[in-house]
Design a protein around this motif. Structure first.
Motif, PDB file in Angstrom:
ATOM      1  N   ALA A  46     -22.401  12.936   1.336  1.00 20.65           N
ATOM      2  CA  ALA A  46     -23.603  12.164   1.655  1.00 20.65           C
ATOM      3  C   ALA A  46     -24.692  13.062   2.244  1.00 20.65           C
ATOM      4  O   ALA A  46     -25.872  12.928   1.889  1.00 20.65           O
ATOM      5  N   ARG A  47     -24.291  13.979   3.109  1.00 22.53           N
ATOM      6  CA  ARG A  47     -25.257  14.900   3.726  1.00 22.53           C
ATOM      7  C   ARG A  47     -25.904  15.777   2.658  1.00 22.53           C
ATOM      8  O   ARG A  47     -27.122  15.941   2.616  1.00 22.53           O
ATOM      9  N   ALA A  48     -25.068  16.345   1.774  1.00 18.70           N
ATOM     10  CA  ALA A  48     -25.592  17.200   0.705  1.00 18.70           C
ATOM     11  C   ALA A  48     -26.496  16.388  -0.226  1.00 18.70           C
ATOM     12  O   ALA A  48     -27.571  16.851  -0.630  1.00 18.70           O
ATOM     13  N   SER A 101     -18.573  12.193   4.095  1.00 20.54           N
ATOM     14  CA  SER A 101     -19.760  12.448   4.914  1.00 20.54           C
ATOM     15  C   SER A 101     -20.471  13.727   4.477  1.00 20.54           C
ATOM     16  O   SER A 101     -21.700  13.794   4.477  1.00 20.54           O
ATOM     17  N   LEU A 102     -19.683  14.739   4.101  1.00 25.43           N
ATOM     18  CA  LEU A 102     -20.276  15.987   3.618  1.00 25.43           C
ATOM     19  C   LEU A 102     -21.030  15.752   2.314  1.00 25.43           C
ATOM     20  O   LEU A 102     -22.133  16.278   2.124  1.00 25.43           O
ATOM     21  N   ASP A 136     -28.314  13.708   0.399  1.00 24.85           N
ATOM     22  CA  ASP A 136     -29.593  13.402   1.032  1.00 24.85           C
ATOM     23  C   ASP A 136     -30.512  14.621   1.057  1.00 24.85           C
ATOM     24  O   ASP A 136     -31.718  14.505   0.813  1.00 24.85           O
ATOM     25  N   GLN A 137     -29.952  15.791   1.334  1.00 24.72           N
ATOM     26  CA  GLN A 137     -30.778  16.994   1.383  1.00 24.72           C
ATOM     27  C   GLN A 137     -31.248  17.429   0.000  1.00 24.72           C
ATOM     28  O   GLN A 137     -32.385  17.863  -0.168  1.00 24.72           O
ATOM     29  N   ILE A 151     -27.944  24.058   1.857  1.00 26.94           N
ATOM     30  CA  ILE A 151     -27.598  22.788   2.499  1.00 26.94           C
ATOM     31  C   ILE A 151     -27.321  23.050   3.970  1.00 26.94           C
ATOM     32  O   ILE A 151     -26.551  23.948   4.310  1.00 26.94           O
ATOM     33  N   ASP A 152     -27.966  22.286   4.819  1.00 24.01           N
ATOM     34  CA  ASP A 152     -27.729  22.390   6.262  1.00 24.01           C
ATOM     35  C   ASP A 152     -26.582  21.444   6.608  1.00 24.01           C
ATOM     36  O   ASP A 152     -26.733  20.223   6.543  1.00 24.01           O
ATOM     37  N   TRP A 153     -25.446  22.019   6.959  1.00 22.52           N
ATOM     38  CA  TRP A 153     -24.255  21.218   7.251  1.00 22.52           C
ATOM     39  C   TRP A 153     -24.224  20.710   8.690  1.00 22.52           C
ATOM     40  O   TRP A 153     -23.290  20.029   9.091  1.00 22.52           O
ATOM     41  N   GLY A 154     -25.261  21.033   9.475  1.00 20.85           N
ATOM     42  CA  GLY A 154     -25.358  20.512  10.841  1.00 20.85           C
ATOM     43  C   GLY A 154     -24.645  21.355  11.882  1.00 20.85           C
ATOM     44  O   GLY A 154     -24.554  20.948  13.042  1.00 20.85           O
ATOM     45  N   ASN A 161     -23.893   9.870  -2.116  1.00 25.81           N
ATOM     46  CA  ASN A 161     -23.858   9.183  -0.824  1.00 25.81           C
ATOM     47  C   ASN A 161     -23.180   7.822  -0.897  1.00 25.81           C
ATOM     48  O   ASN A 161     -23.210   7.063   0.054  1.00 25.81           O
TER      49      ASN A 161
END
Length: 189
Positions: free
Chosen positions: A132-134, A129-130, A136-137, A109-112, A187
């Motif tokens: 949701a990011r995970a 937010s973390l 989506d990826q 997972i790219d955490w940005g 998400n």
């Protein structure tokens, strides 16, 4: 390791579902439903599901003299194996657990940020937010990140969840509903 019960076929993961794929058979017992859940949250890893099912049965037997909590036992036996249960404000543990679960399928997972363990990043990060990011990826690779709570148990202090195949979403929702578990895609908060 033995298949949980003689009454169901471990290769037919949704034998208990009705003809439209969403109706739970009224005859399906709690153990059979829990087995189906474990198969869903251990994609392509029936051995892990069997190990967790055995551990859950042992936990329930150990608690037999008191009123056992099947979902609390489930959370314990899957933690860091096929699920997570972390404090809502412990963003470091959330990242670490999601990274561990994603690594089961050789995913990252790219955490940005370059270093997701950086204290400044963790202090500013929001758990929702973390997630949701995970989510989506993982969707890009055919998986869905879910969060869950026992129905009626408002637990704003923790994030609990697991990962399934993307195409198993309707099956997971049907099994979870039958087990009295509220599930949401990662998400959605």
């Amino acid at each position: 390791m033995a298949v949980p019960d003689d009454d169901f076929d471990s290769d037919d993961n949704f034998a208990h579902l009705g003809t439209d794929g969403l109706e739970i058979d009224d005859e399906a017992g709690g153990e059979a439903l829990l087995w189906q859940l474990l198969l869903l949250i251990n994609p392509d890893d029936e051995e892990a599901a069997l190990q967790q099912f055995s551990a859950w049965r042992e936990a329930m037997a150990d608690a037999a003299e008191v009123e056992p909590d099947p979902l609390a036992a489930l959370a314990r036996v899957i933690d860091w194996k096929s699920g997570f249960d972390v404090g809502a404000h412990d963003t470091g543990a959330l990242i670490e657990s999601l990274d561990e679960l994603a690594s089961r399928w050789n995913l990252r997972i790219d955490w940005g940020v370059d270093d997701p363990t950086d204290p400044d990043f963790l202090a500013a990060a929001d758990g929702g937010s973390l997630l949701a990011r995970a989510h989506d990826q993982l969707r890009e690779h055919g998986y869905t990140l879910w969060t869950w709570n026992p129905r009626g148990a408002v637990r704003e202090d923790v994030f609990m969840g697991w990962i399934t195949w993307r195409h198993d979403g309707e099956g997971l929702q049907a099994v979870a509903q039958a087990l009295d578990i509220e599930v949401r895609p990662g998400n959605v908060h």
